[in-house]
Design a protein around this motif. Structure first.
Motif, PDB file in Angstrom:
ATOM      1  N   ILE A 108      -6.793 102.331  31.417  1.00 32.28           N
ATOM      2  CA  ILE A 108      -6.999 101.444  30.272  1.00 32.28           C
ATOM      3  C   ILE A 108      -8.365 101.646  29.643  1.00 32.28           C
ATOM      4  O   ILE A 108      -8.494 102.005  28.465  1.00 32.28           O
ATOM      5  CB  ILE A 108      -6.840  99.967  30.696  1.00 32.28           C
ATOM      6  CG1 ILE A 108      -5.408  99.691  31.142  1.00 32.28           C
ATOM      7  CG2 ILE A 108      -7.202  99.030  29.541  1.00 32.28           C
ATOM      8  CD1 ILE A 108      -5.215  98.312  31.715  1.00 32.28           C
ATOM      9  N   MET A 126      -3.366 104.807  25.184  1.00 30.11           N
ATOM     10  CA  MET A 126      -4.547 103.941  25.240  1.00 30.11           C
ATOM     11  C   MET A 126      -5.658 104.456  24.321  1.00 30.11           C
ATOM     12  O   MET A 126      -6.378 103.680  23.697  1.00 30.11           O
ATOM     13  CB  MET A 126      -5.074 103.846  26.679  1.00 30.11           C
ATOM     14  CG  MET A 126      -4.170 103.101  27.645  1.00 30.11           C
ATOM     15  SD  MET A 126      -3.805 101.407  27.144  1.00 30.11           S
ATOM     16  CE  MET A 126      -2.113 101.591  26.604  1.00 30.11           C
ATOM     17  N   THR A 180       0.120  98.567  31.830  1.00 26.34           N
ATOM     18  CA  THR A 180      -0.524  99.133  30.647  1.00 26.34           C
ATOM     19  C   THR A 180       0.465  99.276  29.491  1.00 26.34           C
ATOM     20  O   THR A 180       0.065  99.305  28.322  1.00 26.34           O
ATOM     21  CB  THR A 180      -1.125 100.513  30.968  1.00 26.34           C
ATOM     22  OG1 THR A 180      -0.137 101.322  31.625  1.00 26.34           O
ATOM     23  CG2 THR A 180      -2.313 100.381  31.906  1.00 26.34           C
TER      24      THR A 180
END
Length: 292
Positions: free
Chosen positions: A144, A18, A82
């Motif tokens: 995230i 991320m 995710t």
């Protein structure tokens, strides 16, 4: 199904990924999504209404045992994982749209996940209830938004560094994904065969339908290519970890977690294959235009 890989290694790896995604994003990306809400609305309609209906149809068609049927619908009710952001990143989807969809759907799932799962439980006459654990919602946002935000801050202050890291991060993301898949397969090697025999066909069909619907329906509504790719992965890559958590820690029935476990294993390969197909399809018109 719990292991150090899924409980510790996977969240850490995804947080690193991320961060890499954040290096490729600016606030302008999110403003653009807000100015063009069609993609968000179409994707959420597919994910919240169309796909649970498709999943129920598959459960009835294949006459799954009650606990496996509940597990499939629990999976269908789970928001995008995710990992969807990673696939979208690898195959040039609109990652800002993925992140927005994941964030929005994670909030909506507080209501829709218990609703859909309880309807499945009632259909199969199982006397259980389920609620969306707040801790899992917080975990999704942490995994995230925090690393992505840090990556975006780095990009805002060191744009040249962020640009230089784009290719290495994509390569590293693919390597991390491969390691995770191998690790999960090795960790579950004694039970993979049984899981696949129980619910493999239904899980594979649901995954394939989710990926295709997530791309075809938005394109039919005039959504741009990159956003359709993002929608496809957001809808096709469900949060299997969340479904497993609810099955084992809230419902406390291991068999309900089996569909999510099988789906998670198949999804890595099917999403990667679908990404290559879509990428090839997108590249052909570009090549034709360049030649002409």
């Amino acid at each position: 199904m719990d292991s150090a890989l899924t409980e510790i290694g996977l969240p850490i790896a995804l947080a690193i990924i991320m961060f890499g995604l954040g290096l490729d994003l600016t606030l302008a990306d999110f403003r653009r999504v807000g100015k063009h809400p069609k993609a968000v609305i179409v994707a959420l309609a597919c994910q919240l209404v169309l796909l649970p209906a498709v999943c129920f149809g598959l459960v009835v068609l294949f006459d799954l045992p009650p606990l496996l049927g509940i597990g499939m619908l629990l999976l269908a009710a789970s928001p995008g994982g995710t990992t969807a952001n990673l696939f979208s990143h690898l195959f040039r989807g609109d990652v800002a749209l993925n992140i927005s969809l994941t964030a929005i759907n994670s909030i909506i799932a507080i209501g829709t996940l218990p609703l859909i799962t309880n309807l499945a439980i009632d259909y199969f006459d199982k006397n259980e209830t389920v609620s969306m654990p707040l801790a899992e919602v917080v975990k999704v946002f942490v995994l995230i938004l925090v690393p992505v935000g840090i990556g975006m801050l780095v990009r805002a202050n060191k744009a040249s560094f962020a640009s230089a890291m784009d290719k290495p991060v994509r390569i590293a993301s693919a390597i991390i994904l491969a390691v995770l898949v191998v690790g999960i397969l090795v960790g579950e090697k004694d039970r993979v065969g049984d899981y696949l025999a129980d619910v493999g066909i239904v899980a594979a069909m649901f995954c394939a339908i989710s990926l295709v619907v997530g791309y075809v329906v938005p394109r039919a509504f005039g959504v741009k290519e990159g956003q359709a790719i993002a929608s496809s992965f957001e809808i096709g890559v469900h949060n299997g970890t969340l479904a497993i958590f609810v099955a084992e820690n809230i419902l406390e029935v291991n068999e309900i977690a089996v569909p999510a476990a099988v789906y998670s294993l198949l999804m890595f390969f099917m999403a990667a294959g679908w990404g290559m197909i879509v990428s090839r399809r997108v590249a052909q018109p570009v090549a034709s235009n360049a030649a002409s």
